[in-house]
Design a protein around this motif. Sequence first.
Motif, PDB file in Angstrom:
ATOM      1  N   GLY A  26     -17.856  65.442 -45.273  1.00  0.00           N
ATOM      2  CA  GLY A  26     -16.798  65.334 -46.276  1.00  0.00           C
ATOM      3  C   GLY A  26     -15.955  64.083 -46.198  1.00  0.00           C
ATOM      4  N   THR A  27     -16.262  63.198 -45.257  1.00  0.00           N
ATOM      5  CA  THR A  27     -15.504  61.958 -45.101  1.00  0.00           C
ATOM      6  C   THR A  27     -16.365  60.780 -45.504  1.00  0.00           C
ATOM      7  N   THR A  28     -15.812  59.911 -46.328  1.00  0.00           N
ATOM      8  CA  THR A  28     -16.512  58.703 -46.749  1.00  0.00           C
ATOM      9  C   THR A  28     -15.966  57.519 -45.963  1.00  0.00           C
ATOM     10  N   THR A  29     -16.877  56.753 -45.377  1.00  0.00           N
ATOM     11  CA  THR A  29     -16.505  55.559 -44.629  1.00  0.00           C
ATOM     12  C   THR A  29     -17.170  54.355 -45.277  1.00  0.00           C
ATOM     13  N   VAL A  30     -16.406  53.295 -45.477  1.00  0.00           N
ATOM     14  CA  VAL A  30     -16.931  52.050 -46.036  1.00  0.00           C
ATOM     15  C   VAL A  30     -16.796  50.969 -44.976  1.00  0.00           C
TER      16      VAL A  30
ATOM     17  N   ARG B 242     -21.576  49.011 -46.432  1.00  0.00           N
ATOM     18  CA  ARG B 242     -22.279  50.271 -46.178  1.00  0.00           C
ATOM     19  C   ARG B 242     -21.308  51.401 -46.468  1.00  0.00           C
ATOM     20  N   VAL B 243     -21.777  52.361 -47.226  1.00  0.00           N
ATOM     21  CA  VAL B 243     -20.955  53.512 -47.581  1.00  0.00           C
ATOM     22  C   VAL B 243     -21.643  54.740 -47.010  1.00  0.00           C
ATOM     23  N   ARG B 244     -20.918  55.479 -46.184  1.00  0.00           N
ATOM     24  CA  ARG B 244     -21.501  56.637 -45.487  1.00  0.00           C
ATOM     25  C   ARG B 244     -20.669  57.878 -45.807  1.00  0.00           C
ATOM     26  N   GLN B 245     -21.364  58.987 -46.054  1.00  0.00           N
ATOM     27  CA  GLN B 245     -20.727  60.291 -46.279  1.00  0.00           C
ATOM     28  C   GLN B 245     -21.122  61.182 -45.124  1.00  0.00           C
ATOM     29  N   ASP B 246     -20.136  61.733 -44.402  1.00  0.00           N
ATOM     30  CA  ASP B 246     -20.425  62.595 -43.262  1.00  0.00           C
ATOM     31  C   ASP B 246     -19.325  63.646 -43.157  1.00  0.00           C
TER      32      ASP B 246
END
Length: 124
Positions: free
Chosen positions: A57-61, A51-55
Amino acid sequence: MKFLSVYKSKEKNTPPTPAEMERMGKLVEEGFKSGKLLATEGCMPTALGARVRQDAGTTTVTDGPFSEAKEVIGGLAIIQANSKAEAIEYVRDFLRVVGEGECELRQLYDAETAPCTENKAANA
């Protein structure tokens, strides 16, 4: 009209049985021959996904499996139908074959159904 059907169910870590594959194969073959089914794909287990999330300005995988999920996406189909009711009937047939789960049915944008397309072209 085209519709996207996203199938959601509990995570399945075992492949379908030969009988299940045969029933689904028949439905898919009939769907393609009739022109109602334009594309279909099944998903591998979430353990192989991410799962790749953008929040802000931060991207979390986050790598799978997604154990916190009660339901996961099991597959998708793109359906050609004359109406939403017709697409719902096709999805009902699919769910009868697959047994359990739910499908989210969403109409896809195209030139005939997207009213904003005309306005954009006129203003260009």
